[in-house]
Motif scaffolding. Structure first.
Motif, PDB file in Angstrom:
ATOM      1  N   ILE A   1       0.823  -1.095   0.029  1.00 15.96           N
ATOM      2  CA  ILE A   1       0.051  -0.124  -0.043  1.00 15.96           C
ATOM      3  C   ILE A   1       0.888   1.316  -0.029  1.00 15.96           C
ATOM      4  CG2 ILE A   1      -2.062  -1.169   1.135  1.00 15.96           C
ATOM      5  CD1 ILE A   1      -1.231   0.005   3.823  1.00 15.96           C
ATOM      6  N   GLN A   2       2.101   1.209   0.563  1.00 16.08           N
ATOM      7  CA  GLN A   2       2.720   2.417   0.614  1.00 16.08           C
ATOM      8  C   GLN A   2       3.416   2.911  -0.873  1.00 16.08           C
ATOM      9  OE1 GLN A   2       3.664  -0.454   2.077  1.00 16.08           O
ATOM     10  NE2 GLN A   2       5.763  -0.932   2.014  1.00 16.08           N
ATOM     11  N   HIS A   3       3.109   1.872  -1.837  1.00 16.14           N
ATOM     12  CA  HIS A   3       3.689   2.006  -3.356  1.00 16.14           C
ATOM     13  C   HIS A   3       2.580   2.757  -4.038  1.00 16.14           C
ATOM     14  CE1 HIS A   3       6.493  -1.683  -2.796  1.00 16.14           C
ATOM     15  NE2 HIS A   3       6.923  -0.452  -2.302  1.00 16.14           N
ATOM     16  N   ILE A   4       1.498   3.129  -3.424  1.00 15.38           N
ATOM     17  CA  ILE A   4       0.082   3.896  -4.324  1.00 15.38           C
ATOM     18  C   ILE A   4       0.279   5.203  -4.060  1.00 15.38           C
ATOM     19  CG2 ILE A   4      -2.240   3.886  -4.511  1.00 15.38           C
ATOM     20  CD1 ILE A   4      -1.023   1.228  -5.421  1.00 15.38           C
ATOM     21  N   PRO A   5       0.239   5.875  -4.864  1.00 14.64           N
ATOM     22  CA  PRO A   5       0.231   7.325  -4.918  1.00 14.64           C
ATOM     23  C   PRO A   5      -1.225   7.913  -4.715  1.00 14.64           C
ATOM     24  CG  PRO A   5       0.583   6.822  -6.995  1.00 14.64           C
ATOM     25  CD  PRO A   5       0.488   5.545  -6.286  1.00 14.64           C
ATOM     26  N   GLN A   6      -1.357   8.873  -4.039  1.00 16.07           N
ATOM     27  CA  GLN A   6      -2.781   9.477  -3.858  1.00 16.07           C
ATOM     28  C   GLN A   6      -3.402   9.607  -5.338  1.00 16.07           C
ATOM     29  OE1 GLN A   6      -3.781  13.277  -3.813  1.00 16.07           O
ATOM     30  NE2 GLN A   6      -5.677  12.554  -3.863  1.00 16.07           N
TER      31      GLN A   6
ATOM     32  N   ARG B   1      -7.582   8.384   4.739  1.00 19.19           N
ATOM     33  CA  ARG B   1      -6.608   9.023   5.699  1.00 19.19           C
ATOM     34  C   ARG B   1      -5.199   8.584   5.306  1.00 19.19           C
ATOM     35  NH1 ARG B   1     -10.070   8.826  11.261  1.00 19.19           N
ATOM     36  NH2 ARG B   1     -11.420  10.587  10.806  1.00 19.19           N
ATOM     37  N   TYR B   2      -5.044   7.203   5.095  1.00 20.66           N
ATOM     38  CA  TYR B   2      -3.838   6.847   4.557  1.00 20.66           C
ATOM     39  C   TYR B   2      -2.989   7.528   3.424  1.00 20.66           C
ATOM     40  CZ  TYR B   2      -0.079   3.499   3.749  1.00 20.66           C
ATOM     41  OH  TYR B   2       1.170   2.753   3.315  1.00 20.66           O
ATOM     42  N   LEU B   3      -3.829   7.909   2.493  1.00 21.20           N
ATOM     43  CA  LEU B   3      -3.519   8.597   1.381  1.00 21.20           C
ATOM     44  C   LEU B   3      -3.294  10.131   1.737  1.00 21.20           C
ATOM     45  CD1 LEU B   3      -5.659   6.599  -1.221  1.00 21.20           C
ATOM     46  CD2 LEU B   3      -3.042   6.491  -1.179  1.00 21.20           C
ATOM     47  N   GLY B   4      -3.523  10.646   2.867  1.00 20.87           N
ATOM     48  CA  GLY B   4      -3.646  12.117   2.958  1.00 20.87           C
ATOM     49  C   GLY B   4      -4.916  12.959   2.614  1.00 20.87           C
ATOM     50  N   ILE B   5      -6.030  12.158   2.312  1.00 24.41           N
ATOM     51  CA  ILE B   5      -7.193  12.828   1.938  1.00 24.41           C
ATOM     52  C   ILE B   5      -7.915  13.610   2.873  1.00 24.41           C
ATOM     53  CG2 ILE B   5      -9.384  12.476   0.825  1.00 24.41           C
ATOM     54  CD1 ILE B   5      -8.075  10.355  -1.092  1.00 24.41           C
TER      55      ILE B   5
ATOM     56  N   VAL C   1      -8.190   4.983  -3.496  1.00 23.93           N
ATOM     57  CA  VAL C   1      -8.498   4.450  -2.184  1.00 23.93           C
ATOM     58  C   VAL C   1      -8.790   2.957  -2.525  1.00 23.93           C
ATOM     59  CG1 VAL C   1     -10.869   4.535  -0.856  1.00 23.93           C
ATOM     60  CG2 VAL C   1      -9.553   6.782  -1.469  1.00 23.93           C
ATOM     61  N   ARG C   2      -9.479   2.686  -3.382  1.00 25.41           N
ATOM     62  CA  ARG C   2      -9.867   1.043  -3.648  1.00 25.41           C
ATOM     63  C   ARG C   2      -8.559   0.202  -3.880  1.00 25.41           C
ATOM     64  NH1 ARG C   2     -12.201  -1.576  -2.268  1.00 25.41           N
ATOM     65  NH2 ARG C   2     -13.031  -3.145  -4.014  1.00 25.41           N
ATOM     66  N   LEU C   3      -7.396   0.718  -4.326  1.00 31.30           N
ATOM     67  CA  LEU C   3      -6.323  -0.026  -4.427  1.00 31.30           C
ATOM     68  C   LEU C   3      -5.625  -0.311  -2.974  1.00 31.30           C
ATOM     69  CD1 LEU C   3      -4.345   1.472  -7.478  1.00 31.30           C
ATOM     70  CD2 LEU C   3      -5.392  -0.614  -7.338  1.00 31.30           C
ATOM     71  N   ILE C   4      -5.892   0.695  -2.074  1.00 27.67           N
ATOM     72  CA  ILE C   4      -5.352   0.623  -0.697  1.00 27.67           C
ATOM     73  C   ILE C   4      -6.355  -0.351  -0.011  1.00 27.67           C
ATOM     74  CG2 ILE C   4      -5.192   1.903   1.623  1.00 27.67           C
ATOM     75  CD1 ILE C   4      -2.985   2.646  -0.379  1.00 27.67           C
ATOM     76  N   GLN C   5      -7.689  -0.325  -0.359  1.00 27.90           N
ATOM     77  CA  GLN C   5      -8.512  -0.969   0.419  1.00 27.90           C
ATOM     78  C   GLN C   5      -8.152  -2.761   0.041  1.00 27.90           C
ATOM     79  OE1 GLN C   5     -12.302   1.179  -0.687  1.00 27.90           O
ATOM     80  NE2 GLN C   5     -12.679   0.822   1.452  1.00 27.90           N
TER      81      GLN C   5
ATOM     82  N   TYR D   1       5.586   6.057  -1.305  1.00 30.07           N
ATOM     83  CA  TYR D   1       4.785   7.337  -1.346  1.00 30.07           C
ATOM     84  C   TYR D   1       4.269   7.760   0.170  1.00 30.07           C
ATOM     85  CZ  TYR D   1       5.077   7.426  -6.363  1.00 30.07           C
ATOM     86  OH  TYR D   1       5.160   7.322  -7.646  1.00 30.07           O
ATOM     87  N   HIS D   2       3.836   6.886   0.800  1.00 31.29           N
ATOM     88  CA  HIS D   2       3.459   7.096   1.991  1.00 31.29           C
ATOM     89  C   HIS D   2       4.277   7.689   3.186  1.00 31.29           C
ATOM     90  CE1 HIS D   2       0.993   6.834   5.881  1.00 31.29           C
ATOM     91  NE2 HIS D   2       2.016   5.876   6.150  1.00 31.29           N
ATOM     92  N   ARG D   3       5.767   7.371   2.985  1.00 38.08           N
ATOM     93  CA  ARG D   3       6.777   7.943   3.803  1.00 38.08           C
ATOM     94  C   ARG D   3       7.086   9.262   3.207  1.00 38.08           C
ATOM     95  NH1 ARG D   3      12.820   5.257   4.396  1.00 38.08           N
ATOM     96  NH2 ARG D   3      13.659   7.026   5.931  1.00 38.08           N
ATOM     97  N   ARG D   4       7.113   9.320   2.133  1.00 40.76           N
ATOM     98  CA  ARG D   4       7.241  10.813   1.401  1.00 40.76           C
ATOM     99  C   ARG D   4       6.130  11.820   1.888  1.00 40.76           C
ATOM    100  NH1 ARG D   4       9.117   9.822  -4.991  1.00 40.76           N
ATOM    101  NH2 ARG D   4      10.642   8.578  -4.515  1.00 40.76           N
ATOM    102  N   ARG D   5       4.824  11.341   1.850  1.00 47.20           N
ATOM    103  CA  ARG D   5       3.813  12.118   2.181  1.00 47.20           C
ATOM    104  C   ARG D   5       3.966  12.708   3.848  1.00 47.20           C
ATOM    105  NH1 ARG D   5       0.622   8.588  -1.015  1.00 47.20           N
ATOM    106  NH2 ARG D   5      -0.017   7.603   0.947  1.00 47.20           N
TER     107      ARG D   5
END
Length: 609
Positions: free
Chosen positions: A400-405, A451-455, A435-439, A495-499
């Protein structure tokens, strides 16, 4: 304005009579078609289309019409629904005009019956006076308001269907008039059904012509029960000058929104309608489902009477839903909260198109307390358990950390192959797919994935300004295909760490000074204007490139005003340069410098851009 000659004969409007009724009676007296009267009295000059707006107001034509029909302006104004605008929000909304849209083409709100009318056969039969024996009784203006469901003079529910053709009275047909069908046809009695036959031969006029003023039509109809009679009396009070306009607006908005909720969740709210006729609602909703089922796949445009925001056609079904809504409005706060949660536990999400204008009216005209309770209940049940269809997680080769918002453009063909999307829908698909890719990979709820994506929470909790669908499962088949091929796209950036690392980062002043001066030299361009604005755009460009997020989430430079965030004229050439213009030489140079800067910044942080 040149006034037309007065008509050779006139009629005094009957109590409560609407414009279509006066045109029908006056045309019958003069033996001319209603359309001829419309042209001769100056209220509309188009040959092709008679708009429903004439039900609401005569606008600047009021004095002209009054002069031609030998009425006072007050008498002429009372033929329309304009007087209800201060207390009944659907009329006020229908009177609004949009820039670039002609007033005559402005849509009429669904809670103003512009496509048909209700009626009382005994009222149409007249009161026995000579003038009403000849030309019939009134088609009343208030019958176009769905909250009017009874005739107090005759203690009966209003009708809406013709007994012969079984179609709504004065039904609108494409290319016709919203005042009445066959508006060019003279000679019909005002109480005759004017609906054209659907099976009429080409070039041959065929219409129903059944009489709607037969008192026996009311035989066998259920009597108006005391609870519904009391409700109708309260509604009439709210519509009258004796009511408080602000209180009336809140009351009618509460009725409308709760009626939509009852229709969407029926039969969960059936207990509030037991004193009325809940079986009539069963029948109405069954008809709505049938209309939705027979709609051709891919058909465009609004589907009349298949949205929950449309009132039922039947007066009895409308009365039942309004009674239930009125009962809910009378509850105390604890009981109201319980009732809303009971009904909305399985309600469709707030962004469903079938809610119509419910949330718009709730936000602009509803009582703040009711707004808070409904919004809170919708949010709770829309977000609880929104994990989406099950996905076999062990087959997904991404984390999931590889998914950009904001998904890269070359990912999107998996989501919408060959389907061009409008900008707004495109943005919704971007966000929903991420969001669906994270889910899919984590089993998170929508709230946790967003929230994980910073939305921001407000993007999916505020029903009036949704920027993320609370039902993100559309195009889910394509999203699943994308999930299965992500490992082939070579994206392994965290991307999660970058955000998190760049949550408040902006482009430092010293670095910006160096970059834009190099861009001036390379792009052979003089000193740019609004450097501070351009600095913000450059900061957003770098931030979005590293974090994989959309521009609107980027931090603002210290002390920057909100107006500097809308620099579209700078953002577009920077992200989509057009080399045919000299100005864009500077932006091309700036773009390359910012790309290299973003790459080095990512490397320094231990990531790959």
């Amino acid at each position: 304005m040149l006034l037309p000659d007065p008509l050779p004969r006139a009629l005094t409007p009957l109590p409560g009579e609407g414009l279509p009724g006066l045109l029908l009676r006056l045309g019958h007296r003069l033996d001319v078609a209603p359309f001829q009267l419309i042209q001769r009295t100056g209220i509309h000059d188009s040959d092709a289309y008679i708009p429903g707006r004439l039900l609401l107001t005569l606008d600047a034509r009021l004095a002209v019409f009054a002069h031609a029909t030998r009425l006072t302006t007050t008498e002429a104004a009372q033929l329309t629904l304009d007087s209800y605008a201060s207390c009944f929000p659907p009329v006020a909304e229908s009177l609004k005009t949009k820039p670039g849209v002609a007033a005559t083409r402005a849509p009429v709100d669904a809670w103003v019956l512009s496509h048909y009318t209700r009626y009382c056969p005994r009222c149409l039969a007249g009161n026995g006076t000579l003038i009403q024996q000849r030309h019939g009784g009134p088609w009343k203006a208030e019958w176009r308001l769905p909250v009017i469901f009874t005739c107090p003079e005759h203690d009966t529910f209003l009708h809406h269907l013709c007994p012969a053709c079984a179609r709504p009275a004065h039904a609108f047909h494409i290319g016709g008039s919203k005042l009445m069908p066959l508006i060019r046809l003279p000679g019909l009695h005002p109480a005759q059904c004017r609906n054209p036959h659907n099976d009429a031969l080409p070039n041959r006029l065929s219409f129903c012509d059944a009489r709607l003023d037969t008192p026996t039509l009311s035989a066998g109809r259920p009597p108006v029960s005391p609870p519904l009679a009391g409700l109708q009396e309260r509604i009439r009070h709210q519509l009258s000058p004796a009511g408080n306009p602000a209180e009336s607006r809140r009351y009618f908005t509460g009725l409308r929104v709760l009626t939509s909720i009852l229709a969407a969740t029926w039969p969960l709210g059936r207990e509030f309608a037991l004193a009325a006729a809940p079986e009539s609602v069963d029948q109405d909703l069954a008809e709505r489902r049938h209309q939705a089922a027979i709609r051709p796949p891919g058909a465009r445009g609004r589907v009349p009477f298949t949205t929950w925001d449309h009132p039922p056609r039947s007066a009895l079904a409308t009365a039942t839903l309004l009674h239930a809504a009125d009962q809910i409005l009378a509850l105390n706060q604890t009981e109201l909260r319980h009732a809303l949660h009971m009904m909305l536990r399985s309600a469709p999400t707030m962004d469903s198109g079938r809610w119509g204008r419910s949330w718009h009216h709730l936000a602009h005209y509803g009582a703040p307390a009711l707004n808070r309770e409904i919004t809170g209940a919708l949010r709770k049940h829309a977000l609880a358990g929104l994990r989406g269809p099950a996905v076999n997680l062990h087959k997904l080769h991404y984390r999931i950390q590889h998914i950009p918002q904001w998904l890269p453009e070359h990912w999107l063909p998996h989501l919408r192959p060959g389907v061009p999307l409008a900008p707004l829908l495109r943005a919704l698909h971007h966000r929903a797919a991420a969001v669906r890719l994270i889910q899919m990979a984590s089993g998170m709820t929508l709230e946790d994935a967003a929230r994980y994506l910073g939305i921001p929470d407000t993007w999916y909790t505020d029903p009036h300004h949704l920027r993320l669908p609370t039902n993100p499962f559309f195009y889910d088949e394509q999203t699943t295909q994308l999930a299965g091929t992500l490992h082939l796209l070579g994206h392994t950036s965290d991307y999660h760490r970058r955000r998190q690392h760049l949550a408040s980062w902006t482009l430092p002043d010293a670095d910006w000074d160096t970059i834009w001066q190099q861009a001036i030299i390379t792009g052979q361009y003089g000193r740019p204007k609004a450097v501070r604005h351009l600095h913000q755009v450059a900061s957003e460009f770098v931030w979005t490139r590293i974090t994989g997020s959309e521009r609107s989430l980027a931090p603002a430079l210290p002390g920057l005003t909100s107006g500097c965030r809308t620099t579209r004229h700078m953002w577009l050439p920077l992200t989509c340069p057009t080399p045919t213009q000299r100005l864009h030489g500077f932006y091309r140079a700036l773009r390359e410098l910012l790309k290299r800067y973003a790459h080095h910044l990512a490397v320094e942080a231990g990531h790959r851009a």
